[in-house]
Scaffold this active site. Sequence first.
Site, mmCIF file in Angstrom:
data_model
loop_
_atom_site.group_PDB
_atom_site.id
_atom_site.type_symbol
_atom_site.label_atom_id
_atom_site.label_comp_id
_atom_site.label_asym_id
_atom_site.label_seq_id
_atom_site.Cartn_x
_atom_site.Cartn_y
_atom_site.Cartn_z
ATOM 1 N N HIS A 113 -9.884 -5.210 -3.630
ATOM 2 C CA HIS A 113 -8.562 -5.398 -3.013
ATOM 3 C C HIS A 113 -8.728 -5.836 -1.574
ATOM 4 O O HIS A 113 -9.493 -5.245 -0.817
ATOM 5 C CB HIS A 113 -7.699 -4.130 -3.097
ATOM 6 C CG HIS A 113 -8.376 -2.886 -2.614
ATOM 7 N ND1 HIS A 113 -9.331 -2.216 -3.347
ATOM 8 C CD2 HIS A 113 -8.257 -2.198 -1.454
ATOM 9 C CE1 HIS A 113 -9.754 -1.174 -2.684
ATOM 10 N NE2 HIS A 113 -9.129 -1.142 -1.511
ATOM 11 N N ASP B 231 0.854 -1.187 0.000
ATOM 12 C CA ASP B 231 0.000 0.000 0.000
ATOM 13 C C ASP B 231 0.896 1.245 0.000
ATOM 14 O O ASP B 231 1.884 1.312 0.733
ATOM 15 C CB ASP B 231 -0.903 -0.026 1.244
ATOM 16 C CG ASP B 231 -2.041 0.972 1.158
ATOM 17 O OD1 ASP B 231 -3.203 0.535 1.125
ATOM 18 O OD2 ASP B 231 -1.766 2.198 1.136
ATOM 19 N N HIS C 257 -6.998 -6.126 2.037
ATOM 20 C CA HIS C 257 -5.926 -5.504 2.825
ATOM 21 C C HIS C 257 -5.314 -6.558 3.755
ATOM 22 O O HIS C 257 -6.054 -7.269 4.445
ATOM 23 C CB HIS C 257 -6.478 -4.405 3.721
ATOM 24 C CG HIS C 257 -7.006 -3.189 3.010
ATOM 25 N ND1 HIS C 257 -6.299 -2.017 2.930
ATOM 26 C CD2 HIS C 257 -8.173 -2.962 2.373
ATOM 27 C CE1 HIS C 257 -7.014 -1.105 2.270
ATOM 28 N NE2 HIS C 257 -8.164 -1.658 1.934
ATOM 29 N N GLN D 93 -14.765 1.803 0.737
ATOM 30 C CA GLN D 93 -13.926 1.490 -0.430
ATOM 31 C C GLN D 93 -13.695 2.753 -1.246
ATOM 32 O O GLN D 93 -14.641 3.399 -1.696
ATOM 33 C CB GLN D 93 -14.585 0.410 -1.296
ATOM 34 C CG GLN D 93 -13.699 -0.012 -2.467
ATOM 35 C CD GLN D 93 -14.332 -1.140 -3.296
ATOM 36 O OE1 GLN D 93 -15.447 -1.575 -3.014
ATOM 37 N NE2 GLN D 93 -13.620 -1.602 -4.292
ATOM 38 N N ASN E 235 -12.795 -3.559 2.163
ATOM 39 C CA ASN E 235 -13.852 -2.557 2.137
ATOM 40 C C ASN E 235 -14.624 -2.836 0.851
ATOM 41 O O ASN E 235 -14.127 -2.571 -0.247
ATOM 42 C CB ASN E 235 -13.260 -1.141 2.136
ATOM 43 C CG ASN E 235 -12.594 -0.797 3.458
ATOM 44 O OD1 ASN E 235 -13.066 -1.203 4.515
ATOM 45 N ND2 ASN E 235 -11.504 -0.061 3.402
HETATM 46 P P1 5GP Z 1 -9.861 1.302 0.207
HETATM 47 O O1 5GP Z 1 -10.301 2.453 1.070
HETATM 48 O O2 5GP Z 1 -10.339 1.484 -1.209
HETATM 49 O O3 5GP Z 1 -10.193 -0.043 0.790
HETATM 50 O O4 5GP Z 1 -8.283 1.364 0.212
HETATM 51 C C1 5GP Z 1 -7.513 1.858 -0.844
HETATM 52 C C2 5GP Z 1 -6.070 1.709 -0.448
HETATM 53 O O5 5GP Z 1 -5.292 1.858 -1.623
HETATM 54 C C3 5GP Z 1 -5.583 2.743 0.557
HETATM 55 O O6 5GP Z 1 -5.017 2.066 1.672
HETATM 56 C C4 5GP Z 1 -4.565 3.568 -0.227
HETATM 57 O O7 5GP Z 1 -3.462 3.941 0.578
HETATM 58 C C5 5GP Z 1 -4.136 2.607 -1.336
HETATM 59 N N1 5GP Z 1 -3.781 3.252 -2.585
HETATM 60 C C6 5GP Z 1 -4.497 4.185 -3.253
HETATM 61 N N2 5GP Z 1 -3.878 4.501 -4.414
HETATM 62 C C7 5GP Z 1 -2.761 3.730 -4.475
HETATM 63 C C8 5GP Z 1 -1.721 3.600 -5.456
HETATM 64 O O8 5GP Z 1 -1.693 4.249 -6.499
HETATM 65 N N3 5GP Z 1 -0.739 2.687 -5.182
HETATM 66 C C9 5GP Z 1 -0.740 1.922 -4.057
HETATM 67 N N4 5GP Z 1 0.271 1.068 -3.889
HETATM 68 N N5 5GP Z 1 -1.709 2.025 -3.120
HETATM 69 C C10 5GP Z 1 -2.699 2.933 -3.324
#
Ligand code: 5GP
Length: 141
Positions: free
Chosen positions: A100, A31, A102, A94, A87
Amino acid sequence: MSADCPFCGIVAGEIPGRIVHETDTVTAFLDANPLAPGHTLVVPNDHHERLDDLSEDLASDVFAALHRLTPAVEAAVDADATTVAFNNGSAAGQEVPHVHGHVIPRFEGDGGAPIHVVAGDRPDLADDDLDRIADDVRDSQ
Ligand code: 5GP
Ligand code: ZN
């Protein structure tokens, strides 16, 4: 592939990513804004928004990668435990609309919280309510 999706970009090699595992169907990478050292995301290579958009085979591949990576991540950062979660939908938090999982390393006394707190206050449900909900879930499959 979805043109403006960062995770599609990482899978395609168009956006830099610290990839830690990849197969024909699944990729895992660190992440970019980690909640803990070693915070890892596991994604299907094809763009799907929610878990129920995945075929059973692809969902199995995602879970197999989570199963493989969870102990590897714990070992790499010497974690005591992990929180493993999705999420699934914007109402659940999300932000990136590409499925994805985590893998979040956890440490004794890290000040974090268990998954029990993510849904707010517990509802007050009677046995009848629980019976009806169980019926509805069985009928919805
Ligand atoms: P969500 O809230 O959608 O479950 O989590 C998205 C996750 O993706 C977050 O923890 C955020 O830090 C990570 N993230 C968002 N954009 C990028 C990216 O471009 N590269 C990487 N490696 N992680 C990302
Ligand atoms: Zn995508």
